[in-house]
Design a protein around this motif. Sequence first.
Motif, mmCIF file in Angstrom:
data_model
loop_
_atom_site.group_PDB
_atom_site.id
_atom_site.type_symbol
_atom_site.label_atom_id
_atom_site.label_comp_id
_atom_site.label_asym_id
_atom_site.label_seq_id
_atom_site.Cartn_x
_atom_site.Cartn_y
_atom_site.Cartn_z
ATOM 1 N N GLU A 97 0.813 -1.219 0.000
ATOM 2 C CA GLU A 97 0.000 0.000 0.000
ATOM 3 C C GLU A 97 0.845 1.267 0.000
ATOM 4 O O GLU A 97 0.625 2.143 -0.856
ATOM 5 C CB GLU A 97 -0.941 0.001 1.200
ATOM 6 N N PRO A 98 1.827 1.437 0.897
ATOM 7 C CA PRO A 98 2.657 2.649 0.818
ATOM 8 C C PRO A 98 3.455 2.746 -0.475
ATOM 9 O O PRO A 98 3.684 3.847 -0.986
ATOM 10 C CB PRO A 98 3.575 2.543 2.041
ATOM 11 N N TYR A 101 1.059 4.090 -3.023
ATOM 12 C CA TYR A 101 0.867 5.522 -2.787
ATOM 13 C C TYR A 101 2.083 6.318 -3.260
ATOM 14 O O TYR A 101 1.939 7.433 -3.789
ATOM 15 C CB TYR A 101 0.627 5.785 -1.298
ATOM 16 N N ASN A 104 1.865 6.635 -6.946
ATOM 17 C CA ASN A 104 0.806 7.591 -7.290
ATOM 18 C C ASN A 104 1.273 9.029 -7.069
ATOM 19 O O ASN A 104 0.931 9.929 -7.845
ATOM 20 C CB ASN A 104 -0.441 7.317 -6.451
ATOM 21 N N TYR A 105 2.041 9.226 -6.003
ATOM 22 C CA TYR A 105 2.550 10.578 -5.748
ATOM 23 C C TYR A 105 3.492 11.032 -6.862
ATOM 24 O O TYR A 105 3.382 12.165 -7.355
ATOM 25 C CB TYR A 105 3.288 10.645 -4.412
ATOM 26 N N ASP A 121 -3.791 17.241 -4.606
ATOM 27 C CA ASP A 121 -3.655 15.815 -4.926
ATOM 28 C C ASP A 121 -2.291 15.278 -4.506
ATOM 29 O O ASP A 121 -2.192 14.214 -3.885
ATOM 30 C CB ASP A 121 -3.862 15.595 -6.427
ATOM 31 N N ALA A 124 -2.034 15.094 -0.797
ATOM 32 C CA ALA A 124 -2.836 13.984 -0.264
ATOM 33 C C ALA A 124 -2.088 12.660 -0.384
ATOM 34 O O ALA A 124 -2.096 11.839 0.548
ATOM 35 C CB ALA A 124 -4.169 13.911 -1.004
ATOM 36 N N TRP A 125 -1.419 12.454 -1.524
ATOM 37 C CA TRP A 125 -0.660 11.210 -1.693
ATOM 38 C C TRP A 125 0.506 11.143 -0.720
ATOM 39 O O TRP A 125 0.806 10.069 -0.174
ATOM 40 C CB TRP A 125 -0.165 11.079 -3.131
ATOM 41 N N ASP A 127 0.611 12.492 2.268
ATOM 42 C CA ASP A 127 0.039 12.192 3.585
ATOM 43 C C ASP A 127 -0.347 10.717 3.693
ATOM 44 O O ASP A 127 -0.175 10.091 4.754
ATOM 45 C CB ASP A 127 -1.186 13.069 3.839
ATOM 46 N N ARG A 128 -0.848 10.160 2.607
ATOM 47 C CA ARG A 128 -1.229 8.747 2.629
ATOM 48 C C ARG A 128 -0.005 7.852 2.780
ATOM 49 O O ARG A 128 -0.075 6.802 3.438
ATOM 50 C CB ARG A 128 -1.986 8.394 1.351
ATOM 51 N N SER A 131 0.841 8.025 6.468
ATOM 52 C CA SER A 131 -0.152 7.319 7.285
ATOM 53 C C SER A 131 -0.015 5.808 7.135
ATOM 54 O O SER A 131 -0.094 5.060 8.121
ATOM 55 C CB SER A 131 -1.563 7.757 6.884
ATOM 56 N N SER A 132 0.193 5.357 5.906
ATOM 57 C CA SER A 132 0.321 3.914 5.683
ATOM 58 C C SER A 132 1.608 3.371 6.302
ATOM 59 O O SER A 132 1.635 2.224 6.777
ATOM 60 C CB SER A 132 0.284 3.602 4.185
#
Length: 247
Positions: A97-98, A101, A104-105, A121, A124-125, A127-128, A131-132
């Motif tokens: 998952e990270p 992300y 995607n970033y 956007d 947000a990536w 931060d994700r 968080s992950s």
Amino acid sequence: MVALVVALLTFVLLVSATLGSMALYGRLEEHHRTDDTNTSVRLVATMFVTMPSLLLGLMMNNAANTYVAIDRNLHVFATDIILLDRTLRPLGPSADEPRRYLLNYVEQALKDEPIVRATEDSEAWLDRIGSSLRALRFDDDEQKIALWNEARSVYRQMLQQRWTFTEQSDNPFPSPMVGILIAWLTLMFATLGFRAPRNAVVIGACIAAAVLISGAIYLILDMSTPFSGPIQLSDRPLVRAAQEIRK
């Protein structure tokens, strides 16, 4: 666009100052055209030659150093992205998952114009990713815990590097400094045109000098914003980082 407008304005002012002083000299009264007057004007020109030359050289050096520093930091940032991905891979499926992300970033950052722009956007990536990373748990596997801590450290380093070159790229030269430089150059060209022979050779030399100085100012202003304009940094480091993550 701003750099081009300033450069064109500088060229027009320098040429106008030279031709204007040439035309004005012939209309002055006799006592304004004495040798003493000419000597005084030349002395003023000599005084103003040093300061614009020094300031122009300092601005050129600063713009070049800033451009090189941001380019270096961008490469370091891309390297941190690749290093973060390489650190997460041994953690197995739990780190998918990270890593997703992260990819995607990078893809979002490449879409942003310029690439350093902090859009919602891209933020947000980022931060994700954080968080992950914080959500990962490894109970008794010391090796994975060490890799997890290293990944979090690389992530913080990546964030720091990103904001470093973002702030560096948003630091154009102060407008008053550029305005003073152009004013000095205009006065210098005006004094040089005073009592200069009005022939094609002199006029051509003055125009050539104005072109070169205006070009230098354009380079300075354009290089001070390295993610916009004709002279801008390549996004190749981030493209390569995305390719490495996809492998």
